[in-house]
Design a protein around this motif. Sequence first.
Motif, short mmCIF file in Angstrom:
data_model
loop_
_atom_site.label_atom_id
_atom_site.label_comp_id
_atom_site.label_asym_id
_atom_site.label_seq_id
_atom_site.Cartn_x
_atom_site.Cartn_y
_atom_site.Cartn_z
N ARG A 183 0.85 -1.18 0.00
CA ARG A 183 0.00 0.00 0.00
C ARG A 183 0.89 1.24 0.00
O ARG A 183 1.98 1.23 0.58
CB ARG A 183 -0.90 0.04 1.24
CG ARG A 183 -2.00 -0.96 1.21
CD ARG A 183 -2.89 -0.79 2.42
NE ARG A 183 -3.99 -1.73 2.35
CZ ARG A 183 -4.77 -2.03 3.37
NH1 ARG A 183 -4.58 -1.44 4.54
NH2 ARG A 183 -5.76 -2.89 3.24
N GLN A 184 0.37 2.30 -0.61
CA GLN A 184 1.08 3.57 -0.58
C GLN A 184 0.09 4.65 -0.23
O GLN A 184 -0.98 4.76 -0.84
CB GLN A 184 1.73 3.87 -1.93
CG GLN A 184 2.58 5.12 -1.90
CD GLN A 184 3.40 5.29 -3.16
OE1 GLN A 184 3.28 4.54 -4.10
NE2 GLN A 184 4.24 6.30 -3.15
N ILE A 198 10.72 2.17 4.37
CA ILE A 198 9.40 1.61 4.15
C ILE A 198 8.90 1.05 5.46
O ILE A 198 9.67 0.55 6.28
CB ILE A 198 9.49 0.50 3.07
CG1 ILE A 198 9.87 1.14 1.74
CG2 ILE A 198 8.18 -0.26 2.95
CD1 ILE A 198 10.00 0.18 0.61
N ILE A 216 5.30 4.00 1.66
CA ILE A 216 5.00 2.65 1.22
C ILE A 216 4.92 1.75 2.45
O ILE A 216 5.75 1.83 3.35
CB ILE A 216 6.07 2.13 0.25
CG1 ILE A 216 6.08 3.01 -1.02
CG2 ILE A 216 5.82 0.67 -0.11
CD1 ILE A 216 7.20 2.71 -1.97
N ASN A 217 3.92 0.90 2.47
CA ASN A 217 3.71 -0.02 3.58
C ASN A 217 3.63 -1.45 3.04
O ASN A 217 2.80 -1.75 2.19
CB ASN A 217 2.41 0.34 4.31
CG ASN A 217 2.31 -0.31 5.66
OD1 ASN A 217 3.31 -0.77 6.23
ND2 ASN A 217 1.10 -0.36 6.18
#
Length: 167
Positions: free
Chosen positions: A67-68, A106, A73-74
Amino acid sequence: MYDLARVTGSILQAFVICPRQAWLMSRNISGNQYNEFIAIGRLLSGETYKRDKKEIMIGGNKIDVIRQKNGIINLIETKKSSRMLEASQMQLLLYLYNFSKKGQTIKGEIRVPKEKKVIPVELSDERIVEVENLISEIKCMLQKESTPAKVWIKFCKTCSYLEFCWS
């Protein structure tokens, strides 16, 4: 022979639980693909986070969800239970470590949808040392020509290699 230059997240996670399983995986020896726990994992993967980018291959590692949001960013690892949490955290830390070597910061988290748990994972200096030591241990073990000795642990009864090791 396993590419020693590359320790994947799956190999690392397996090593934390059972070095024998990691060795077998490194030689492309698959466990029982009809194992009910593998089926549950596949079902979970298919049924969760349908709106996200899933199972992204990066550097030989398959990230469950990326996900972003707001430029951050994850990386998300999805697990069916928190029973193997330490191994899952180390797997995610390896991904974060690999990104950090490229100068990218991240975030990471482990999600256990069935238990409604979200566990943040951060790469600290201490965790970097842990990951590097683990990578060294894994590379040393993978150089061996024969499998590590089998040792019965509580996870054996649900392992896809159960029959390989214990029949």
